[in-house]
Design a protein around this motif. Sequence first.
Motif, PDB file in Angstrom:
ATOM      1  N   PRO A   1     -65.487  14.896 -38.941  1.00  0.00           N
ATOM      2  CA  PRO A   1     -65.460  14.200 -37.648  1.00  0.00           C
ATOM      3  C   PRO A   1     -64.657  14.927 -36.568  1.00  0.00           C
ATOM      4  CG  PRO A   1     -64.940  12.688 -39.442  1.00  0.00           C
ATOM      5  CD  PRO A   1     -64.997  14.059 -40.034  1.00  0.00           C
ATOM      6  N   GLY A   2     -63.495  15.438 -36.920  1.00  0.00           N
ATOM      7  CA  GLY A   2     -62.673  16.129 -35.935  1.00  0.00           C
ATOM      8  C   GLY A   2     -63.293  17.429 -35.468  1.00  0.00           C
ATOM      9  N   LYS A   3     -63.845  18.182 -36.405  1.00  0.00           N
ATOM     10  CA  LYS A   3     -64.481  19.452 -36.051  1.00  0.00           C
ATOM     11  C   LYS A   3     -65.738  19.209 -35.223  1.00  0.00           C
ATOM     12  CE  LYS A   3     -62.534  22.147 -39.804  1.00  0.00           C
ATOM     13  NZ  LYS A   3     -62.713  22.699 -41.139  1.00  0.00           N
ATOM     14  N   ALA A   4     -66.484  18.162 -35.542  1.00  0.00           N
ATOM     15  CA  ALA A   4     -67.670  17.831 -34.749  1.00  0.00           C
ATOM     16  C   ALA A   4     -67.265  17.461 -33.320  1.00  0.00           C
ATOM     17  CB  ALA A   4     -68.451  16.691 -35.398  1.00  0.00           C
ATOM     18  N   GLN A   5     -66.193  16.685 -33.189  1.00  0.00           N
ATOM     19  CA  GLN A   5     -65.714  16.326 -31.846  1.00  0.00           C
ATOM     20  C   GLN A   5     -65.259  17.576 -31.097  1.00  0.00           C
ATOM     21  OE1 GLN A   5     -62.244  13.790 -31.723  1.00  0.00           O
ATOM     22  NE2 GLN A   5     -62.504  13.369 -29.540  1.00  0.00           N
ATOM     23  N   LEU A   6     -64.581  18.482 -31.789  1.00  0.00           N
ATOM     24  CA  LEU A   6     -64.154  19.729 -31.161  1.00  0.00           C
ATOM     25  C   LEU A   6     -65.363  20.524 -30.672  1.00  0.00           C
ATOM     26  CD1 LEU A   6     -61.861  21.693 -30.427  1.00  0.00           C
ATOM     27  CD2 LEU A   6     -62.060  22.627 -32.755  1.00  0.00           C
ATOM     28  N   LEU A   7     -66.407  20.613 -31.480  1.00  0.00           N
ATOM     29  CA  LEU A   7     -67.626  21.308 -31.059  1.00  0.00           C
ATOM     30  C   LEU A   7     -68.206  20.677 -29.796  1.00  0.00           C
ATOM     31  CD1 LEU A   7     -69.473  21.994 -34.442  1.00  0.00           C
ATOM     32  CD2 LEU A   7     -68.230  23.649 -33.014  1.00  0.00           C
ATOM     33  N   GLU A   8     -68.280  19.358 -29.778  1.00  0.00           N
ATOM     34  CA  GLU A   8     -68.814  18.671 -28.597  1.00  0.00           C
ATOM     35  C   GLU A   8     -67.986  18.980 -27.353  1.00  0.00           C
ATOM     36  OE1 GLU A   8     -70.913  14.789 -30.682  1.00  0.00           O
ATOM     37  OE2 GLU A   8     -68.790  14.661 -30.128  1.00  0.00           O
ATOM     38  N   LEU A   9     -66.675  18.974 -27.500  1.00  0.00           N
ATOM     39  CA  LEU A   9     -65.802  19.226 -26.353  1.00  0.00           C
ATOM     40  C   LEU A   9     -65.847  20.682 -25.911  1.00  0.00           C
ATOM     41  CD1 LEU A   9     -62.841  16.911 -27.351  1.00  0.00           C
ATOM     42  CD2 LEU A   9     -64.368  16.630 -25.381  1.00  0.00           C
ATOM     43  N   ILE A  10     -66.003  21.610 -26.854  1.00  0.00           N
ATOM     44  CA  ILE A  10     -66.162  23.019 -26.479  1.00  0.00           C
ATOM     45  C   ILE A  10     -67.428  23.180 -25.651  1.00  0.00           C
ATOM     46  CG2 ILE A  10     -66.707  25.326 -27.374  1.00  0.00           C
ATOM     47  CD1 ILE A  10     -64.751  24.659 -29.723  1.00  0.00           C
ATOM     48  N   GLN A  11     -68.500  22.544 -26.092  1.00  0.00           N
ATOM     49  CA  GLN A  11     -69.763  22.647 -25.345  1.00  0.00           C
ATOM     50  C   GLN A  11     -69.620  22.004 -23.967  1.00  0.00           C
ATOM     51  OE1 GLN A  11     -72.057  24.577 -26.207  1.00  0.00           O
ATOM     52  NE2 GLN A  11     -73.691  24.069 -24.795  1.00  0.00           N
ATOM     53  N   GLN A  12     -68.926  20.900 -23.897  1.00  0.00           N
ATOM     54  CA  GLN A  12     -68.747  20.182 -22.621  1.00  0.00           C
ATOM     55  C   GLN A  12     -67.874  20.981 -21.652  1.00  0.00           C
ATOM     56  OE1 GLN A  12     -67.077  16.246 -23.079  1.00  0.00           O
ATOM     57  NE2 GLN A  12     -66.423  16.168 -20.967  1.00  0.00           N
ATOM     58  N   HIS A  13     -66.756  21.503 -22.151  1.00  0.00           N
ATOM     59  CA  HIS A  13     -65.786  22.174 -21.278  1.00  0.00           C
ATOM     60  C   HIS A  13     -66.004  23.684 -21.186  1.00  0.00           C
ATOM     61  CE1 HIS A  13     -63.239  18.651 -20.677  1.00  0.00           C
ATOM     62  NE2 HIS A  13     -63.355  18.396 -21.968  1.00  0.00           N
ATOM     63  N   ARG A  14     -66.828  24.234 -22.087  1.00  0.00           N
ATOM     64  CA  ARG A  14     -67.052  25.677 -22.150  1.00  0.00           C
ATOM     65  C   ARG A  14     -65.746  26.439 -22.374  1.00  0.00           C
ATOM     66  NH1 ARG A  14     -72.330  25.559 -22.945  1.00  0.00           N
ATOM     67  NH2 ARG A  14     -73.586  24.998 -21.172  1.00  0.00           N
ATOM     68  N   SER A  15     -64.858  25.829 -23.153  1.00  0.00           N
ATOM     69  CA  SER A  15     -63.533  26.405 -23.366  1.00  0.00           C
ATOM     70  C   SER A  15     -62.890  25.796 -24.599  1.00  0.00           C
ATOM     71  CB  SER A  15     -62.668  26.125 -22.134  1.00  0.00           C
ATOM     72  OG  SER A  15     -61.303  26.314 -22.399  1.00  0.00           O
ATOM     73  N   ILE A  16     -62.347  26.655 -25.461  1.00  0.00           N
ATOM     74  CA  ILE A  16     -61.620  26.158 -26.629  1.00  0.00           C
ATOM     75  C   ILE A  16     -60.309  25.522 -26.177  1.00  0.00           C
ATOM     76  CG2 ILE A  16     -60.438  26.809 -28.768  1.00  0.00           C
ATOM     77  CD1 ILE A  16     -62.599  28.994 -29.112  1.00  0.00           C
ATOM     78  N   SER A  17     -59.617  26.146 -25.226  1.00  0.00           N
ATOM     79  CA  SER A  17     -58.323  25.600 -24.789  1.00  0.00           C
ATOM     80  C   SER A  17     -58.497  24.250 -24.098  1.00  0.00           C
ATOM     81  CB  SER A  17     -57.571  26.585 -23.896  1.00  0.00           C
ATOM     82  OG  SER A  17     -58.315  26.901 -22.752  1.00  0.00           O
ATOM     83  N   ALA A  18     -59.533  24.091 -23.282  1.00  0.00           N
ATOM     84  CA  ALA A  18     -59.775  22.803 -22.623  1.00  0.00           C
ATOM     85  C   ALA A  18     -60.160  21.741 -23.653  1.00  0.00           C
ATOM     86  CB  ALA A  18     -60.850  22.928 -21.550  1.00  0.00           C
ATOM     87  N   ALA A  19     -60.956  22.133 -24.647  1.00  0.00           N
ATOM     88  CA  ALA A  19     -61.337  21.198 -25.713  1.00  0.00           C
ATOM     89  C   ALA A  19     -60.094  20.780 -26.500  1.00  0.00           C
ATOM     90  CB  ALA A  19     -62.370  21.841 -26.637  1.00  0.00           C
ATOM     91  N   ALA A  20     -59.212  21.739 -26.768  1.00  0.00           N
ATOM     92  CA  ALA A  20     -57.970  21.436 -27.489  1.00  0.00           C
ATOM     93  C   ALA A  20     -57.117  20.458 -26.692  1.00  0.00           C
ATOM     94  CB  ALA A  20     -57.196  22.721 -27.763  1.00  0.00           C
TER      95      ALA A  20
END
Length: 118
Positions: free
Chosen positions: A24-43
């Motif tokens: 669940p957490g990794k899936a949410q991280l993937l969604e946020l990376i796609q949304q923000h186009r950034s690992i740091s913003a997703a974090a």
Amino acid sequence: MPDSNTCLTPRLRLKAGDTIALGPGKAQLLELIQQHRSISAAARAMKMSYRRAWLLVDTMNTCFENPLVLTATGGNQGGGAELSDEGLKVLALYRQYENAVSERPELTELASLLSKNT
């Protein structure tokens, strides 16, 4: 029949050997990376350190045949990240799997057996 306020939510984790390839957490991280186009913003959106997010991405990229997250190094244009085609597919399949499990009649039956005190 379960109380309308009683709900069971399955938390699915897909393991590759001893490593959790996706959950669940990794899936949410993937969604946020796609949304923000950034690992740091997703974090930041998940209130986790960049290092933790990067380690999770690295684990996912290692567990699958092809990387799920593609990154671009910073510079004049700035860095960024996005899901690969395989990342998009893995995330979609994981969400479909979650939905299928949550609709299983066994889950409703298990919910009906829960204590009314929960």
